[in-house]
Design a protein around this motif. Structure first.
Motif, PDB file in Angstrom:
ATOM      1  N   SER A 429       7.150   6.033  16.745  1.00  0.00           N
ATOM      2  CA  SER A 429       6.452   6.347  15.500  1.00  0.00           C
ATOM      3  C   SER A 429       6.288   5.085  14.664  1.00  0.00           C
ATOM      4  O   SER A 429       7.066   4.137  14.790  1.00  0.00           O
ATOM      5  CB  SER A 429       7.201   7.412  14.695  1.00  0.00           C
ATOM      6  OG  SER A 429       8.481   6.956  14.316  1.00  0.00           O
ATOM      7  N   PHE A 430       5.250   5.077  13.842  1.00  0.00           N
ATOM      8  CA  PHE A 430       5.027   3.944  12.950  1.00  0.00           C
ATOM      9  C   PHE A 430       4.279   4.419  11.708  1.00  0.00           C
ATOM     10  O   PHE A 430       3.602   5.461  11.720  1.00  0.00           O
ATOM     11  CB  PHE A 430       4.262   2.817  13.651  1.00  0.00           C
ATOM     12  CG  PHE A 430       2.830   3.159  13.979  1.00  0.00           C
ATOM     13  CD1 PHE A 430       1.794   2.766  13.141  1.00  0.00           C
ATOM     14  CD2 PHE A 430       2.514   3.872  15.130  1.00  0.00           C
ATOM     15  CE1 PHE A 430       0.471   3.080  13.434  1.00  0.00           C
ATOM     16  CE2 PHE A 430       1.201   4.190  15.441  1.00  0.00           C
ATOM     17  CZ  PHE A 430       0.175   3.799  14.595  1.00  0.00           C
ATOM     18  N   GLY A 438       2.847  -3.044  -7.044  1.00  0.00           N
ATOM     19  CA  GLY A 438       4.241  -3.315  -6.742  1.00  0.00           C
ATOM     20  C   GLY A 438       4.945  -2.239  -5.925  1.00  0.00           C
ATOM     21  O   GLY A 438       6.150  -2.341  -5.688  1.00  0.00           O
ATOM     22  N   ARG A 439       4.219  -1.222  -5.487  1.00  0.00           N
ATOM     23  CA  ARG A 439       4.806  -0.144  -4.690  1.00  0.00           C
ATOM     24  C   ARG A 439       4.100  -0.044  -3.334  1.00  0.00           C
ATOM     25  O   ARG A 439       2.888  -0.237  -3.228  1.00  0.00           O
ATOM     26  CB  ARG A 439       4.673   1.207  -5.412  1.00  0.00           C
ATOM     27  CG  ARG A 439       5.445   1.280  -6.705  1.00  0.00           C
ATOM     28  CD  ARG A 439       5.176   2.575  -7.470  1.00  0.00           C
ATOM     29  NE  ARG A 439       5.446   3.756  -6.641  1.00  0.00           N
ATOM     30  CZ  ARG A 439       4.511   4.643  -6.288  1.00  0.00           C
ATOM     31  NH1 ARG A 439       3.245   4.459  -6.666  1.00  0.00           N
ATOM     32  NH2 ARG A 439       4.839   5.688  -5.563  1.00  0.00           N
ATOM     33  N   TRP A 440       4.912   0.284  -2.296  1.00  0.00           N
ATOM     34  CA  TRP A 440       4.336   0.470  -0.964  1.00  0.00           C
ATOM     35  C   TRP A 440       3.898   1.923  -0.800  1.00  0.00           C
ATOM     36  O   TRP A 440       4.692   2.856  -1.005  1.00  0.00           O
ATOM     37  CB  TRP A 440       5.348   0.105   0.114  1.00  0.00           C
ATOM     38  CG  TRP A 440       5.572  -1.373   0.249  1.00  0.00           C
ATOM     39  CD1 TRP A 440       6.647  -2.083  -0.180  1.00  0.00           C
ATOM     40  CD2 TRP A 440       4.689  -2.315   0.848  1.00  0.00           C
ATOM     41  NE1 TRP A 440       6.498  -3.419   0.107  1.00  0.00           N
ATOM     42  CE2 TRP A 440       5.300  -3.591   0.745  1.00  0.00           C
ATOM     43  CE3 TRP A 440       3.440  -2.231   1.453  1.00  0.00           C
ATOM     44  CZ2 TRP A 440       4.709  -4.753   1.230  1.00  0.00           C
ATOM     45  CZ3 TRP A 440       2.836  -3.386   1.941  1.00  0.00           C
ATOM     46  CH2 TRP A 440       3.464  -4.626   1.832  1.00  0.00           C
ATOM     47  N   ILE A 441       2.637   2.101  -0.417  1.00  0.00           N
ATOM     48  CA  ILE A 441       2.045   3.436  -0.301  1.00  0.00           C
ATOM     49  C   ILE A 441       1.606   3.673   1.145  1.00  0.00           C
ATOM     50  O   ILE A 441       0.809   2.899   1.695  1.00  0.00           O
ATOM     51  CB  ILE A 441       0.828   3.569  -1.235  1.00  0.00           C
ATOM     52  CG1 ILE A 441       1.257   3.338  -2.681  1.00  0.00           C
ATOM     53  CG2 ILE A 441       0.178   4.942  -1.069  1.00  0.00           C
ATOM     54  CD1 ILE A 441       0.083   3.280  -3.645  1.00  0.00           C
ATOM     55  N   PRO A 442       2.083   4.733   1.792  1.00  0.00           N
ATOM     56  CA  PRO A 442       1.660   5.029   3.168  1.00  0.00           C
ATOM     57  C   PRO A 442       0.180   5.447   3.215  1.00  0.00           C
ATOM     58  O   PRO A 442      -0.275   6.224   2.375  1.00  0.00           O
ATOM     59  CB  PRO A 442       2.558   6.203   3.582  1.00  0.00           C
ATOM     60  CG  PRO A 442       3.676   6.227   2.594  1.00  0.00           C
ATOM     61  CD  PRO A 442       3.119   5.674   1.322  1.00  0.00           C
ATOM     62  N   LYS A 456      -7.007   4.781  12.529  1.00  0.00           N
ATOM     63  CA  LYS A 456      -8.141   4.858  11.614  1.00  0.00           C
ATOM     64  C   LYS A 456      -7.780   5.745  10.418  1.00  0.00           C
ATOM     65  O   LYS A 456      -7.194   6.814  10.583  1.00  0.00           O
ATOM     66  CB  LYS A 456      -9.353   5.423  12.354  1.00  0.00           C
ATOM     67  CG  LYS A 456     -10.670   5.232  11.648  1.00  0.00           C
ATOM     68  CD  LYS A 456     -11.827   5.594  12.593  1.00  0.00           C
ATOM     69  CE  LYS A 456     -13.177   5.416  11.914  1.00  0.00           C
ATOM     70  NZ  LYS A 456     -13.410   6.429  10.866  1.00  0.00           N
ATOM     71  N   PHE A 457      -8.145   5.295   9.203  1.00  0.00           N
ATOM     72  CA  PHE A 457      -7.786   6.012   7.981  1.00  0.00           C
ATOM     73  C   PHE A 457      -8.902   5.811   6.962  1.00  0.00           C
ATOM     74  O   PHE A 457      -9.875   5.072   7.197  1.00  0.00           O
ATOM     75  CB  PHE A 457      -6.443   5.508   7.432  1.00  0.00           C
ATOM     76  CG  PHE A 457      -6.282   4.014   7.481  1.00  0.00           C
ATOM     77  CD1 PHE A 457      -6.681   3.214   6.425  1.00  0.00           C
ATOM     78  CD2 PHE A 457      -5.743   3.398   8.613  1.00  0.00           C
ATOM     79  CE1 PHE A 457      -6.551   1.831   6.467  1.00  0.00           C
ATOM     80  CE2 PHE A 457      -5.607   2.016   8.679  1.00  0.00           C
ATOM     81  CZ  PHE A 457      -6.011   1.228   7.604  1.00  0.00           C
ATOM     82  N   ILE A 467       3.558  -2.654   8.328  1.00  0.00           N
ATOM     83  CA  ILE A 467       3.749  -1.650   9.373  1.00  0.00           C
ATOM     84  C   ILE A 467       5.242  -1.488   9.602  1.00  0.00           C
ATOM     85  O   ILE A 467       5.957  -2.477   9.836  1.00  0.00           O
ATOM     86  CB  ILE A 467       3.119  -2.062  10.724  1.00  0.00           C
ATOM     87  CG1 ILE A 467       1.712  -2.605  10.542  1.00  0.00           C
ATOM     88  CG2 ILE A 467       3.101  -0.874  11.682  1.00  0.00           C
ATOM     89  CD1 ILE A 467       1.143  -3.212  11.818  1.00  0.00           C
ATOM     90  N   ILE A 468       5.696  -0.248   9.555  1.00  0.00           N
ATOM     91  CA  ILE A 468       7.104   0.052   9.851  1.00  0.00           C
ATOM     92  C   ILE A 468       7.165   0.786  11.188  1.00  0.00           C
ATOM     93  O   ILE A 468       6.575   1.854  11.344  1.00  0.00           O
ATOM     94  CB  ILE A 468       7.736   0.915   8.746  1.00  0.00           C
ATOM     95  CG1 ILE A 468       7.670   0.187   7.394  1.00  0.00           C
ATOM     96  CG2 ILE A 468       9.192   1.252   9.102  1.00  0.00           C
ATOM     97  CD1 ILE A 468       8.146   1.041   6.228  1.00  0.00           C
TER      98      ILE A 468
END
Length: 487
Positions: A429-430, A438-442, A456-457, A467-468
């Protein structure tokens, strides 16, 4: 000075040796070179062409007269050049479909082009298509149907000898073959030399595939073998043009009842996903037609797939780590029809424009961790097209991240990620994120990656991307990452 020199050499050698020892070990089943070569093709074309083209059928009965096959203006150059100029890397020709008619002058049957009026019986479709492939620099593959509704021997032990004799003709007389395509449709009603009856066979045992595969390996060692059980490439489980977002290249086929599988005897849905920690590396091929049917039918000229449909198939096949085998059937003239060419034009224009600019070029990349803190495994390797370079983390790390600082804020909607598949498929998964205020947004959550993932998004604008990779089967090993704004 000599002592210093010797010490420096020994230190360098020791450092190099230690670095080599840190190379990640392969995880699970891994691909052969022939499979990696095949995966690098990404897309190629099926050519369904035989007596059915002229009888307007999908499956011939086996009693068609040889004189039915008579293209008015067969042009292998037009067919293959059309495929090549639209970015497809090969063709697979239906040298013999279920009707048993052979597109080459096989010495083992009279049911072939040698008894048709086309070129006064002197023609050879296989020869002309294979020669055109060589001319235009694309690869040539063969489809030889295991089922033969014309041959009187079908269903009897002697047929296997007949089938293998024809296979040897194709594997020895037409140059290099990149894929041998084995259909799962086997047994049923047929003409069978006049018998006009139903002949059922045991799909698990009748063909003795192990020994047939050995013939292919001997005569065409670089060719991948396709079927719904592999051994090199598996059927995607449908003819609708997709594999699932979670698609493993590893695969353990099962029969419909969980029993021994065979070609034409599997749990088809398993082809869409593969098998987590499967026994063998058998990636998926997505086979789908550009028309409703597999053979050319004039009434379908206005039903050729739209660009919207072709785009969707591309992202659900190539974009999920499979290869795309798009059927483009020659018409009754013996050429690719103008309606199909128009659709191919639109697809190629879309792909060329959408993937022209990698927005990560010039970006600064950092990682949560680098394997052994060695430059050889640096995060920056994912921006390099050198396939020998990659980013890796330490063995016990199964969750890690890559962060990218773009040269300037940009709008994008697609990320391409590739694992180093020579070491196996690892990522389960990623998550793709952007930094905003200043915030990380998926912006995207995905599962498997494998040879390639096109995530694709919706359009987003940012200058920082992350990428996590989480819960991997083994330490993530990433070959490359690219970023695009597709149309």
């Amino acid at each position: 000075m000599l002592k210093i020199f010797i010490f420096s050499v020994l230190l360098f050698a020791t450092t190099l040796l230690n670095a080599q020892k840190t190379v990640p070990k392969p995880y699970g089943a891994i691909p052969t070179q022939r499979q990696m070569d095949w995966l690098s093709m990404e897309r190629y074309c099926f050519l369904h062409f035989t007596v059915n083209t002229f009888t307007n059928r999908e499956w011939g009965l086996g009693n068609e007269k040889e004189d039915v096959f008579n293209p008015t203006d067969f042009d292998a150059d037009q067919i293959v050049s059309t495929v090549a100029k639209h970015g497809f890397k090969g063709v697979i020709l239906t040298c013999k479909h279920h009707d048993g008619f052979c597109l080459w002058p096989s010495k083992y049957t009279e049911h072939s082009v040698k008894n048709s009026p086309w070129k006064n019986g002197k023609g050879d479709v296989v020869k002309e298509i294979s020669a055109a492939c060589k001319k235009y620099g694309i690869k040539f593959g063969i489809y030889l149907s295991p089922w033969d509704r014309n041959n009187p021997l079908y269903g009897k032990p002697q047929y296997i000898t007949y089938y293998r004799n024809q296979l040897r003709e194709l594997l020895t007389n037409y140059g290099d073959i990149f894929e041998v395509w084995l259909d799962g449709a086997n047994g049923g009603s047929g003409y069978y030399g006049g018998a006009n009856e139903t002949r059922e066979i045991d799909r698990k045992t009748y063909y003795d595939w192990k020994n047939t595969f050995a013939i292919i390996r001997k005569l065409q060692p670089k060719a991948v073998i396709f079927s719904d059980i592999g051994p090199d490439v598996r059927w995607c489980g449908n003819e609708s043009g997709f594999v699932e977002d979670s698609c493993w290249a590893t695969y353990t086929p099962h029969g419909p009842n969980g029993d021994q599988p065979g070609i034409g005897y599997t749990m088809a849905k398993e082809g869409e996903t593969g098998t987590l920690n499967g026994e063998s590396w058998i990636p998926a091929e997505v086979d789908v037609s550009i028309r409703p049917g597999w053979f050319y039918h004039p009434e379908e000229d206005n039903e050729v797939r739209s660009l919207k449909s072709l785009k969707e198939i591309y992202f659900k096949s190539v974009g999920n780590g499979a290869c795309w085998n798009l059927n483009v059937p020659p018409d009754r003239t013996g050429k690719i029809n103008a309606h199909d060419i128009k659709a191919l034009d639109s697809l190629q224009d879309y792909l060329a424009k959408s993937f022209a600019t990698n927005l990560l070029l010039g970006a600064k990349v950092t990682a949560s961790e680098t394997r052994g803190n060695i430059k050889k495994y640096a995060a920056s390797n994912v921006l390099n097209d050198n396939k020998k370079l990659y980013w890796a983390v330490n063995d016990n790390t199964t969750t890690a991240s890559l962060s990218f600082q773009l040269k300037a804020s940009a709008t994008f909607n697609c990320m391409e990620i590739k694992e180093l598949i020579s070491l196996g498929q690892r990522v389960r998964s990623f998550t793709k994120e952007i930094e905003k205020n200043g915030r990380w947004i998926p912006v995207y959550k995905g599962s498997t990656i494998g040879s390639q993932k096109l995530a694709k998004f919706d359009n987003v604008t940012a200058s920082k991307v992350r990428i996590i990779f989480s819960n991997s089967l083994a330490c993530p090993v990433i070959e490359s990452v690219k970023l695009y704004k597709v149309l």
